[in-house]
Write a protein that holds these residues in place. Structure first.
Motif, PDB file in Angstrom:
ATOM      1  N   LEU A 120      -5.153  23.823 -23.988  1.00  0.00           N
ATOM      2  CA  LEU A 120      -5.658  22.581 -24.574  1.00  0.00           C
ATOM      3  C   LEU A 120      -6.235  21.662 -23.498  1.00  0.00           C
ATOM      4  O   LEU A 120      -7.295  21.051 -23.692  1.00  0.00           O
ATOM      5  CB  LEU A 120      -4.531  21.878 -25.335  1.00  0.00           C
ATOM      6  N   GLU A 121      -5.592  21.573 -22.376  1.00  0.00           N
ATOM      7  CA  GLU A 121      -6.101  20.733 -21.283  1.00  0.00           C
ATOM      8  C   GLU A 121      -7.417  21.259 -20.743  1.00  0.00           C
ATOM      9  O   GLU A 121      -8.336  20.512 -20.430  1.00  0.00           O
ATOM     10  CB  GLU A 121      -5.062  20.651 -20.166  1.00  0.00           C
ATOM     11  N   VAL A 122      -7.531  22.587 -20.584  1.00  0.00           N
ATOM     12  CA  VAL A 122      -8.755  23.214 -20.073  1.00  0.00           C
ATOM     13  C   VAL A 122      -9.905  22.982 -21.050  1.00  0.00           C
ATOM     14  O   VAL A 122     -11.012  22.602 -20.656  1.00  0.00           O
ATOM     15  CB  VAL A 122      -8.541  24.723 -19.818  1.00  0.00           C
ATOM     16  N   VAL A 123      -9.676  23.172 -22.327  1.00  0.00           N
ATOM     17  CA  VAL A 123     -10.716  22.961 -23.344  1.00  0.00           C
ATOM     18  C   VAL A 123     -11.140  21.490 -23.364  1.00  0.00           C
ATOM     19  O   VAL A 123     -12.337  21.174 -23.448  1.00  0.00           O
ATOM     20  CB  VAL A 123     -10.227  23.434 -24.737  1.00  0.00           C
ATOM     21  N   ALA A 124     -10.200  20.586 -23.285  1.00  0.00           N
ATOM     22  CA  ALA A 124     -10.520  19.147 -23.293  1.00  0.00           C
ATOM     23  C   ALA A 124     -11.358  18.773 -22.078  1.00  0.00           C
ATOM     24  O   ALA A 124     -12.332  18.004 -22.189  1.00  0.00           O
ATOM     25  CB  ALA A 124      -9.243  18.322 -23.325  1.00  0.00           C
ATOM     26  N   SER A 125     -11.032  19.311 -20.924  1.00  0.00           N
ATOM     27  CA  SER A 125     -11.819  18.995 -19.726  1.00  0.00           C
ATOM     28  C   SER A 125     -13.227  19.591 -19.815  1.00  0.00           C
ATOM     29  O   SER A 125     -14.203  18.966 -19.390  1.00  0.00           O
ATOM     30  CB  SER A 125     -11.103  19.459 -18.465  1.00  0.00           C
ATOM     31  N   ILE A 126     -13.359  20.783 -20.386  1.00  0.00           N
ATOM     32  CA  ILE A 126     -14.690  21.392 -20.561  1.00  0.00           C
ATOM     33  C   ILE A 126     -15.531  20.561 -21.532  1.00  0.00           C
ATOM     34  O   ILE A 126     -16.723  20.335 -21.308  1.00  0.00           O
ATOM     35  CB  ILE A 126     -14.557  22.857 -21.029  1.00  0.00           C
ATOM     36  N   VAL A 127     -14.914  20.096 -22.619  1.00  0.00           N
ATOM     37  CA  VAL A 127     -15.629  19.251 -23.582  1.00  0.00           C
ATOM     38  C   VAL A 127     -16.092  17.960 -22.914  1.00  0.00           C
ATOM     39  O   VAL A 127     -17.233  17.527 -23.095  1.00  0.00           O
ATOM     40  CB  VAL A 127     -14.743  18.967 -24.819  1.00  0.00           C
ATOM     41  N   LEU A 128     -15.232  17.328 -22.136  1.00  0.00           N
ATOM     42  CA  LEU A 128     -15.613  16.086 -21.437  1.00  0.00           C
ATOM     43  C   LEU A 128     -16.766  16.313 -20.460  1.00  0.00           C
ATOM     44  O   LEU A 128     -17.726  15.539 -20.412  1.00  0.00           O
ATOM     45  CB  LEU A 128     -14.405  15.531 -20.677  1.00  0.00           C
ATOM     46  N   ILE A 129     -16.688  17.363 -19.686  1.00  0.00           N
ATOM     47  CA  ILE A 129     -17.754  17.674 -18.722  1.00  0.00           C
ATOM     48  C   ILE A 129     -19.059  17.978 -19.449  1.00  0.00           C
ATOM     49  O   ILE A 129     -20.139  17.537 -19.038  1.00  0.00           O
ATOM     50  CB  ILE A 129     -17.329  18.846 -17.804  1.00  0.00           C
ATOM     51  N   THR A 130     -18.994  18.684 -20.570  1.00  0.00           N
ATOM     52  CA  THR A 130     -20.194  18.997 -21.357  1.00  0.00           C
ATOM     53  C   THR A 130     -20.846  17.736 -21.894  1.00  0.00           C
ATOM     54  O   THR A 130     -22.070  17.582 -21.837  1.00  0.00           O
ATOM     55  CB  THR A 130     -19.828  19.950 -22.520  1.00  0.00           C
ATOM     56  N   ILE A 131     -20.060  16.810 -22.409  1.00  0.00           N
ATOM     57  CA  ILE A 131     -20.605  15.548 -22.931  1.00  0.00           C
ATOM     58  C   ILE A 131     -21.287  14.760 -21.816  1.00  0.00           C
ATOM     59  O   ILE A 131     -22.392  14.228 -21.992  1.00  0.00           O
ATOM     60  CB  ILE A 131     -19.484  14.713 -23.601  1.00  0.00           C
ATOM     61  N   ILE A 132     -20.664  14.698 -20.681  1.00  0.00           N
ATOM     62  CA  ILE A 132     -21.251  13.973 -19.547  1.00  0.00           C
ATOM     63  C   ILE A 132     -22.552  14.626 -19.092  1.00  0.00           C
ATOM     64  O   ILE A 132     -23.562  13.964 -18.871  1.00  0.00           O
ATOM     65  CB  ILE A 132     -20.229  13.874 -18.386  1.00  0.00           C
ATOM     66  N   LEU A 133     -22.566  15.961 -18.977  1.00  0.00           N
ATOM     67  CA  LEU A 133     -23.771  16.671 -18.547  1.00  0.00           C
ATOM     68  C   LEU A 133     -24.905  16.532 -19.562  1.00  0.00           C
ATOM     69  O   LEU A 133     -26.072  16.377 -19.180  1.00  0.00           O
ATOM     70  CB  LEU A 133     -23.464  18.148 -18.285  1.00  0.00           C
ATOM     71  N   LEU A 134     -24.591  16.593 -20.849  1.00  0.00           N
ATOM     72  CA  LEU A 134     -25.624  16.430 -21.880  1.00  0.00           C
ATOM     73  C   LEU A 134     -26.282  15.047 -21.817  1.00  0.00           C
ATOM     74  O   LEU A 134     -27.494  14.920 -21.998  1.00  0.00           O
ATOM     75  CB  LEU A 134     -25.042  16.684 -23.270  1.00  0.00           C
ATOM     76  N   SER A 135     -25.491  14.019 -21.550  1.00  0.00           N
ATOM     77  CA  SER A 135     -26.076  12.678 -21.441  1.00  0.00           C
ATOM     78  C   SER A 135     -26.992  12.591 -20.214  1.00  0.00           C
ATOM     79  O   SER A 135     -28.046  11.955 -20.267  1.00  0.00           O
ATOM     80  CB  SER A 135     -24.988  11.605 -21.391  1.00  0.00           C
ATOM     81  N   PHE A 136     -26.621  13.248 -19.120  1.00  0.00           N
ATOM     82  CA  PHE A 136     -27.496  13.268 -17.946  1.00  0.00           C
ATOM     83  C   PHE A 136     -28.772  14.056 -18.212  1.00  0.00           C
ATOM     84  O   PHE A 136     -29.857  13.651 -17.802  1.00  0.00           O
ATOM     85  CB  PHE A 136     -26.770  13.850 -16.722  1.00  0.00           C
ATOM     86  N   PHE A 137     -28.668  15.178 -18.911  1.00  0.00           N
ATOM     87  CA  PHE A 137     -29.863  15.967 -19.239  1.00  0.00           C
ATOM     88  C   PHE A 137     -30.811  15.175 -20.129  1.00  0.00           C
ATOM     89  O   PHE A 137     -32.029  15.218 -19.946  1.00  0.00           O
ATOM     90  CB  PHE A 137     -29.483  17.293 -19.892  1.00  0.00           C
ATOM     91  N   ALA A 138     -30.273  14.458 -21.109  1.00  0.00           N
ATOM     92  CA  ALA A 138     -31.113  13.628 -21.982  1.00  0.00           C
ATOM     93  C   ALA A 138     -31.824  12.550 -21.158  1.00  0.00           C
ATOM     94  O   ALA A 138     -33.011  12.269 -21.374  1.00  0.00           O
ATOM     95  CB  ALA A 138     -30.268  12.988 -23.071  1.00  0.00           C
ATOM     96  N   PHE A 139     -31.114  11.980 -20.206  1.00  0.00           N
ATOM     97  CA  PHE A 139     -31.718  10.979 -19.323  1.00  0.00           C
ATOM     98  C   PHE A 139     -32.862  11.590 -18.508  1.00  0.00           C
ATOM     99  O   PHE A 139     -33.935  11.003 -18.388  1.00  0.00           O
ATOM    100  CB  PHE A 139     -30.650  10.395 -18.398  1.00  0.00           C
ATOM    101  N   PHE A 140     -32.654  12.775 -17.959  1.00  0.00           N
ATOM    102  CA  PHE A 140     -33.691  13.431 -17.152  1.00  0.00           C
ATOM    103  C   PHE A 140     -34.907  13.817 -17.988  1.00  0.00           C
ATOM    104  O   PHE A 140     -36.046  13.687 -17.545  1.00  0.00           O
ATOM    105  CB  PHE A 140     -33.128  14.657 -16.437  1.00  0.00           C
ATOM    106  N   ILE A 141     -34.683  14.289 -19.201  1.00  0.00           N
ATOM    107  CA  ILE A 141     -35.793  14.652 -20.083  1.00  0.00           C
ATOM    108  C   ILE A 141     -36.619  13.408 -20.436  1.00  0.00           C
ATOM    109  O   ILE A 141     -37.851  13.432 -20.380  1.00  0.00           O
ATOM    110  CB  ILE A 141     -35.264  15.356 -21.349  1.00  0.00           C
ATOM    111  N   GLN A 142     -35.960  12.322 -20.787  1.00  0.00           N
ATOM    112  CA  GLN A 142     -36.676  11.078 -21.106  1.00  0.00           C
ATOM    113  C   GLN A 142     -37.404  10.542 -19.876  1.00  0.00           C
ATOM    114  O   GLN A 142     -38.520  10.038 -19.979  1.00  0.00           O
ATOM    115  CB  GLN A 142     -35.700  10.030 -21.653  1.00  0.00           C
ATOM    116  N   SER A 143     -36.797  10.671 -18.730  1.00  0.00           N
ATOM    117  CA  SER A 143     -37.433  10.231 -17.488  1.00  0.00           C
ATOM    118  C   SER A 143     -38.703  11.026 -17.209  1.00  0.00           C
ATOM    119  O   SER A 143     -39.713  10.471 -16.786  1.00  0.00           O
ATOM    120  CB  SER A 143     -36.439  10.383 -16.338  1.00  0.00           C
ATOM    121  N   LYS A 144     -38.678  12.327 -17.460  1.00  0.00           N
ATOM    122  CA  LYS A 144     -39.859  13.168 -17.260  1.00  0.00           C
ATOM    123  C   LYS A 144     -40.980  12.772 -18.220  1.00  0.00           C
ATOM    124  O   LYS A 144     -42.145  12.697 -17.837  1.00  0.00           O
ATOM    125  CB  LYS A 144     -39.512  14.642 -17.437  1.00  0.00           C
TER     126      LYS A 144
END
Length: 154
Positions: free
Chosen positions: A13-37
């Motif tokens: 459960l801890e491993v899955v929760a940390s993967i979900v958190l990292i995925t959410i953070i990375l997706l927000s950064f990717f959206a920022f980079f796409i909009q920036s481009k």
């Protein structure tokens, strides 16, 4: 000396929760980079169109110093295709707006991925003055730059 012997590690459960958190953070950064481009690409297009408009305005300025406004004709501006000529009746009446246009000449030219349209209008109350409007549009006919100036011709 006491040693701690806790060899449990991380639970599933801890491993899955940390993967979900990292995925959410990375997706927000990717959206920022796409909009920036997208923003960068749009800005680059506007800068290029503005440069073209400025360069063409400088050519018209040099033309105004070498030629008179009355010499303007259908094939006068080098490299441009004549579009239309409109002639309005100028009267010396005091009720006429001083910015009323007499002859209006329109030209068009394709430059790189843009279309440049030049409109030169003679001012009724000022014999040698002409309003120059340059509009630069992209290939999908969306206006990217617009430059306007009034020149006194030779």
């Amino acid at each position: 000396m006491k040693t701690i012997k806790n060899e449990r590690g991380f639970g599933l459960l801890e491993v899955v929760a940390s993967i979900v958190l990292i995925t959410i953070i990375l997706l927000s950064f990717f959206a920022f980079f796409i909009q920036s481009k997208k923003t960068n690409s749009s800005s680059e297009s506007i800068n290029e169109a503005t440069y073209i408009a400025q360069k063409e305005m400088e050519k018209i300025y040099n033309l105004s110093k070498q030629s008179s406004l009355s010499n303007l004709s259908r094939s006068y501006i080098n490299g441009y295709t004549f579009l239309e000529e409109e002639i309005n009746n100028c009267t010396n009446s005091s009720t006429i707006d001083p910015s009323t246009y007499g002859k209006i000449f329109s030209y068009q030219k394709d430059i790189d991925n843009f279309t440049s349209k030049i409109t030169i209008s003679t001012l009724c109350d000022y014999e040698n003055a002409g309003n120059v409007l340059i509009e630069v549009s992209d290939s999908s006919d969306i206006q990217k730059a617009k430059v306007e100036n009034i020149y006194v011709w030779k």
